[in-house]
Design a protein around this motif. Structure first.
Motif, mmCIF file in Angstrom:
data_model
loop_
_atom_site.group_PDB
_atom_site.id
_atom_site.type_symbol
_atom_site.label_atom_id
_atom_site.label_comp_id
_atom_site.label_asym_id
_atom_site.label_seq_id
_atom_site.Cartn_x
_atom_site.Cartn_y
_atom_site.Cartn_z
ATOM 1 N N MET A 106 0.840 -1.170 0.000
ATOM 2 C CA MET A 106 0.000 0.000 0.000
ATOM 3 C C MET A 106 0.889 1.238 0.000
ATOM 4 O O MET A 106 1.846 1.322 0.742
ATOM 5 N N ILE A 107 0.578 2.182 -0.842
ATOM 6 C CA ILE A 107 1.333 3.429 -0.903
ATOM 7 C C ILE A 107 0.407 4.545 -0.464
ATOM 8 O O ILE A 107 -0.710 4.661 -0.941
ATOM 9 N N PHE A 108 0.881 5.385 0.461
ATOM 10 C CA PHE A 108 0.088 6.505 0.929
ATOM 11 C C PHE A 108 0.547 7.782 0.261
ATOM 12 O O PHE A 108 1.731 8.022 0.105
ATOM 13 N N ASP A 109 -0.390 8.586 -0.118
ATOM 14 C CA ASP A 109 -0.144 9.926 -0.619
ATOM 15 C C ASP A 109 -1.023 10.817 0.232
ATOM 16 O O ASP A 109 -1.967 10.362 0.852
ATOM 17 N N PHE A 110 -0.710 12.074 0.317
ATOM 18 C CA PHE A 110 -1.518 12.942 1.158
ATOM 19 C C PHE A 110 -1.650 14.327 0.557
ATOM 20 O O PHE A 110 -0.855 14.742 -0.257
ATOM 21 N N GLN A 111 -2.704 15.008 0.985
ATOM 22 C CA GLN A 111 -2.971 16.383 0.604
ATOM 23 C C GLN A 111 -3.331 17.103 1.887
ATOM 24 O O GLN A 111 -4.107 16.594 2.688
ATOM 25 N N GLY A 150 -5.123 0.153 -6.153
ATOM 26 C CA GLY A 150 -5.024 -0.067 -4.716
ATOM 27 C C GLY A 150 -4.209 0.967 -3.967
ATOM 28 O O GLY A 150 -3.970 0.822 -2.774
ATOM 29 N N HIS A 151 -3.763 2.019 -4.646
ATOM 30 C CA HIS A 151 -3.037 3.089 -3.962
ATOM 31 C C HIS A 151 -4.022 3.929 -3.155
ATOM 32 O O HIS A 151 -5.039 4.372 -3.681
ATOM 33 N N VAL A 152 -3.724 4.121 -1.902
ATOM 34 C CA VAL A 152 -4.598 4.856 -0.992
ATOM 35 C C VAL A 152 -4.055 6.264 -0.815
ATOM 36 O O VAL A 152 -2.856 6.463 -0.636
ATOM 37 N N LYS A 153 -4.962 7.237 -0.866
ATOM 38 C CA LYS A 153 -4.581 8.633 -0.701
ATOM 39 C C LYS A 153 -5.319 9.182 0.512
ATOM 40 O O LYS A 153 -6.531 9.009 0.634
#
Length: 97
Positions: free
Chosen positions: A1-6, A86-89
């Motif tokens: 799982m890769i997390f990205d954020f804003q 499946g990448h979660v942001k």
């Protein structure tokens, strides 16, 4: 799982650019890697966990770390989105304490 954020802010301040830079640094720094402050950063071990478990650990980590390093901020909410791969942001919303 890769997390990205804003990041989203609920207040206006002349220091907004500096706060943005510091929050991004906190959210992208693995714990124990910052010279002179080994507690700065996040425990990134959640990355390999199942999605729902990782989300819970991430929220818990931010709930603790944001007020610790930014006493004038509180985590207001985190909104989650996922793409077909499946990448979660995570959209992290903070507010003035």
């Amino acid at each position: 799982m890769i997390f990205d954020f804003q990041l989203e802010y609920t207040f206006a301040d002349d220091r907004l650019a500096d706060i943005d830079r510091q929050l991004k640094l906190l959210l992208t720094t693995p714990i124990h890697t910052m010279p002179l402050d080994r507690e700065f950063g996040l425990d990134m071990s959640y990355v390999d966990l199942p999605s729902e478990t990782a989300k819970v650990r991430y929220v818990a980590e931010l709930t603790e770390k944001i007020p610790k390093f930014f006493p004038f901020l509180r985590l207001q909410q985190i909104d989650w989105t996922a793409d077909v791969e499946g990448h979660v942001k995570a959209k992290v919303v903070v507010k003035s304490a």
